[in-house]
Design a protein around this motif. Structure first.
Motif, mmCIF file in Angstrom:
data_model
loop_
_atom_site.group_PDB
_atom_site.id
_atom_site.type_symbol
_atom_site.label_atom_id
_atom_site.label_comp_id
_atom_site.label_asym_id
_atom_site.label_seq_id
_atom_site.Cartn_x
_atom_site.Cartn_y
_atom_site.Cartn_z
ATOM 1 N N PRO A 48 0.816 -1.232 0.000
ATOM 2 C CA PRO A 48 0.000 0.000 0.000
ATOM 3 C C PRO A 48 0.842 1.271 0.000
ATOM 4 N N LYS A 49 2.130 1.154 0.309
ATOM 5 C CA LYS A 49 2.983 2.339 0.294
ATOM 6 C C LYS A 49 3.327 2.761 -1.128
ATOM 7 N N GLY A 50 3.126 1.864 -2.094
ATOM 8 C CA GLY A 50 3.409 2.239 -3.478
ATOM 9 C C GLY A 50 4.886 2.449 -3.763
ATOM 10 N N SER B 98 11.556 0.851 10.084
ATOM 11 C CA SER B 98 12.222 1.537 8.970
ATOM 12 C C SER B 98 11.277 2.536 8.312
ATOM 13 N N TYR B 99 10.017 2.160 8.182
ATOM 14 C CA TYR B 99 9.023 3.100 7.631
ATOM 15 C C TYR B 99 8.897 4.326 8.534
ATOM 16 N N CYS B 138 0.695 9.347 6.235
ATOM 17 C CA CYS B 138 1.457 8.260 6.876
ATOM 18 C C CYS B 138 0.597 7.556 7.925
ATOM 19 N N PHE B 139 -0.062 8.344 8.764
ATOM 20 C CA PHE B 139 -0.841 7.724 9.847
ATOM 21 C C PHE B 139 -2.107 7.046 9.319
ATOM 22 N N GLN B 140 -2.588 7.491 8.162
ATOM 23 C CA GLN B 140 -3.718 6.775 7.559
ATOM 24 C C GLN B 140 -3.285 5.371 7.125
ATOM 25 N N LEU B 141 -2.091 5.269 6.542
ATOM 26 C CA LEU B 141 -1.563 3.952 6.157
ATOM 27 C C LEU B 141 -1.379 3.050 7.380
#
Lengths: 206, 206
Positions: A48-50, B98-99, B138-141
């Protein structure tokens, strides 16, 4: 069978090299990022991060270069791609890779991906102008202390070398002369001459 | 005895919490980043990157939050701060961290640290304006898929929770309402109520 989603020329090259060095049973799926394949629904269902890379194992998906590299090192211990039996030494490898991911790659991304962090064309131009300085500053730090030599961690080749080789390969694109970093430059040639790396690079251009 | 260089309110809080959760024998050295202590020669001799955190063990220095967190999990296995016996599961923890390091923290850094990547005041303003959107994305993901619940990795608390708690604590500062991410918001309260976290937070404000 592992499957790596990869875009030639991008940071996923590091994971590709590590899989080849590990002697893993794997296949590579090329994504064409110029055509935006990484943002199509089929791929977003996987990551989902693409972004690439993504490593597939059965039903599982693993993302983020430092995590993929550490996994390969741990899953193929016979290849000795990291000091996995010594937590402190392993952490030093992770610290190096984390720096490449969160600082060096991010510095480079401001060259063409400014729209991730700003909206105005004037900001993108400003960012692009600064990349030669920020990217060079990163490699100066690597040159001055982080690259122990002959390999990143010292005497033993590791996942860190594949990753450094990948990002050092972008220095020319920033307009910086890679020869101003003599150790990094030598290291690049040392990595490039490894049989596994030569096999991967030959496939990249085929 | 481990020693952690820490700046209250910064990302080094994650490592601080992990050390406390691990029951480690450690001390904390506070650096005042507003006064630029991280760029003074004494500190640059420890960490030439001029960033925190840095973890000291004997003569050795370990930097980068994901590496420090992974080290703490591996060095204190009894604390069960990561699935260290399963390379794939451990890699998932690393991917999450890491994200946070390379995307989420970087998104936030464009709020006040735009000079890392550009030179013009107009660019800094442009970057600042975009932070609420990038940080919320970012927080939605994380909300939609990365936070499995009740903890990041599912049933077991881990190093990932301390790190998510730390960066989620910055949401308000971007002007975004943290309650729009219900799972992340609940997770924050869940982490905050842990005894080790309460001890650390009490010291932060003392």
């Amino acid at each position: 069978m592992l499957k790596l989603f990869h875009n030639p020329g991008s940071c996923s090259l590091a994971s590709y090299i590590a899989l080849e060095e590990a002697g893993a049973d794997y296949e590579v799926v090329r994504l064409n990022m110029r055509e935006g394949e990484q943002t199509r629904p089929e791929y977003l269902a996987i990551n989902p991060k693409g972004r690439i890379p993504a490593l597939i194992k059965g039903q599982g998906v693993l993302t983020e270069t430092p995590a993929i590299l550490a996994y390969i090192a741990q899953a193929f211990p016979a290849a000795r791609l990291a000091p996995i039996d010594d937590p402190w030494a392993f952490a030093q490898a992770q610290a190096f890779n984390s720096y490449l991911c969160s600082t060096v790659h991010v510095a480079y991304a401001h060259r063409l991906r400014g729209s991730r962090w700003a909206d105005e064309e004037s900001s993108f131009e400003d960012m692009r102008r600064k990349v030669p300085r920020t990217y060079a500053a990163c490699f100066q730090l690597i040159e001055d202390g982080m690259l122990r030599g002959p390999w990143v961690l010292g005497d033993a080749y590791s996942i860190c070398d594949a990753y450094l080789f990948t990002l050092a390969g972008w220095i020319e694109a920033t307009g910086v002369d890679p020869k101003q970093f003599a150790k990094v430059h030598d290291h690049r040639e040392r990595v490039r001459s490894r049989p596994a790396v030569r096999r991967v690079l030959a496939r990249e251009t085929s």
